[in-house]
Design a protein around this motif. Structure first.
Motif, short mmCIF file in Angstrom:
data_model
loop_
_atom_site.label_atom_id
_atom_site.label_comp_id
_atom_site.label_asym_id
_atom_site.label_seq_id
_atom_site.Cartn_x
_atom_site.Cartn_y
_atom_site.Cartn_z
N ILE A 168 -62.61 21.65 7.03
CA ILE A 168 -62.19 22.64 5.87
C ILE A 168 -61.42 21.71 4.92
N ASP A 192 -64.87 25.35 1.94
CA ASP A 192 -64.01 25.34 0.78
C ASP A 192 -64.33 26.46 -0.08
N PRO A 213 -62.05 29.90 5.08
CA PRO A 213 -62.06 29.26 6.33
C PRO A 213 -61.65 29.92 7.61
N ASP A 214 -60.72 30.89 7.56
CA ASP A 214 -60.58 31.66 8.78
C ASP A 214 -61.84 32.62 9.18
N ALA A 230 -58.90 20.22 9.48
CA ALA A 230 -58.40 20.92 8.36
C ALA A 230 -57.92 19.62 7.35
N THR A 232 -57.19 20.43 3.66
CA THR A 232 -56.89 20.78 2.34
C THR A 232 -55.33 20.64 1.90
N ASP A 238 -55.71 26.36 5.30
CA ASP A 238 -55.57 25.87 6.69
C ASP A 238 -55.18 26.56 7.76
N ASP A 239 -53.92 26.92 7.42
CA ASP A 239 -53.41 27.87 8.59
C ASP A 239 -53.93 29.03 9.37
N ALA A 241 -57.15 29.43 9.40
CA ALA A 241 -58.33 28.68 9.89
C ALA A 241 -57.78 28.23 11.26
N LEU A 242 -56.67 27.50 11.35
CA LEU A 242 -56.33 26.93 12.49
C LEU A 242 -55.79 27.82 13.64
N ALA A 255 -55.41 18.77 11.92
CA ALA A 255 -54.91 18.94 10.44
C ALA A 255 -54.48 17.83 10.16
#
Length: 342
Positions: A168, A192, A213-214, A230, A232, A238-239, A241-242, A255
């Motif tokens: 990501i 991205d 990303p998610d 992750a 970025t 990030d969050d 997607a994580l 991450a």
């Protein structure tokens, strides 16, 4: 950077197309300690030029010598074994009395190596079935959990990317990470949605997507052969997607960021519908500590940690190679992927 197996296939196809005699060597079984795993390949041209490897070098030397002497006459597939005796183990550099079984296959235009190369370059996972008596080979779809099989008459090998990696963020670090990961055999996707980061992306062999990303995590349907990184530094990207990745079966989720930033990230993740066990799966700060400062060094650090986890090694213990091998010899390590690895 190509994976070792892809380089072997490309060279083999190129040499056969040029009308050269080529011997394809495949590791089919090992006993004891061996430098290369089952499925490793070596291509030897009739003049002794090689691509790939099946050992630390001594067996290659013997096969090259054999090819120079017999290459023009060899037309049948053959099974050979090195290292049965202590003398051979010493001669061929096999550690701890290791033994290695190889299939030697003289290639022709009918061997289908060019067709196999096309499938692998297109990102397909395929099985190649070789009948040793006739030298006839066919290609078939394969699954990630399929492995090499050899019964003395038919050899089945698996080719193509077995592991996937989602990165990501299309940063400078991502380029180094992706390039090395491709060389390690990963099918790499860079995600991205920010145009300013993707406009200049130009890394061949790496898929670039501009979706959120998610959404990408959900669409990829991550399994136990998937890794998510992750990079970025942006919680909006990030969050979420994580959060989706931590609910998946991915074997690695990490991450970038300092210890303080990762603790803040974990606090934010607790606001989502995640259990403590799921949050504990997050690796961060990512990578093994090797004093890395530059993007290439950081990429190596991250991939070293991912490789350790993939191979069932605890990355929390920083040990030398000798100490690590000694520890593994004392206590068998069961990788989380062991039941599906070739």
């Amino acid at each position: 950077m190509d994976s070792v197996d892809l380089d072997v296939l490309r060279k083999s196809a190129e040499w056969v197309d040029d009308g050269r005699r080529v011997l394809l060597v495949t590791v089919t079984k090992t006993w004891g300690s061996s430098p290369r795993p089952e499925g490793a390949m070596l291509a030897v041209r009739d003049d002794g030029l090689v691509a790939g490897s099946v050992s630390g070098g001594c067996i290659e030397d013997d096969i090259v010598d054999r090819t120079r002497r017999e290459g023009q006459r060899a037309t049948k597939c053959e099974v050979v074994t090195y290292g049965i005796t202590a003398d051979e183990a010493h001669r061929f550099g096999l550690p701890c009395g290791g033994t290695i079984q190889l299939v030697l296959e003289p290639l022709t235009r009918e061997s289908g190596i060019r067709a196999l190369l096309r499938e692998v370059e297109n990102g397909h996972l395929v099985s190649r079935r070789l009948e040793l008596a006739s030298g006839f080979a066919t290609l078939h779809p394969a699954q990630a959990h399929d492995g090499l099989a050899f019964d003395g008459k038919v050899l089945r090998t698996i080719h193509g990317p077995r592991y996937r990696m989602l990165v990501i963020g299309a940063s400078h670090l991502s380029k180094y990470l992706a390039e090395i990961a491709v060389g390690l055999g990963y099918d790499v996707t860079i995600c991205d949605p920010r145009e300013e980061y993707t406009e200049t992306w130009d890394l061949p062999g790496v898929r670039l997507v501009r979706t959120m990303p998610d959404d990408t995590v959900q669409a990829m349907r991550l399994d136990e052969r998937s890794a998510v990184i992750a990079l970025t530094h942006d919680p909006k990207l990030d969050d979420l997607a994580l959060m989706e990745a931590l609910k998946s079966r991915a074997f690695y989720i990490g991450a970038i960021g300092s210890r303080a930033n990762n603790e803040k990230r974990r606090e934010r993740l607790r606001e989502f519908d995640l259990t403590d066990e799921e949050i504990a799966r997050l690796h961060g700060p990512i990578g093994l500590y090797i004093g890395s400062r530059t993007p290439p060094e950081i990429a190596i650090s991250i991939l070293a940690e991912i490789t350790a986890i993939k191979n069932g090694v605890d990355p929390g213990r920083i040990v030398s190679v000798a100490e690590g091998k000694a520890e593994l010899a004392k206590t068998p390590v069961c990788s989380v992927l062991d039941e599906t690895r070739a």
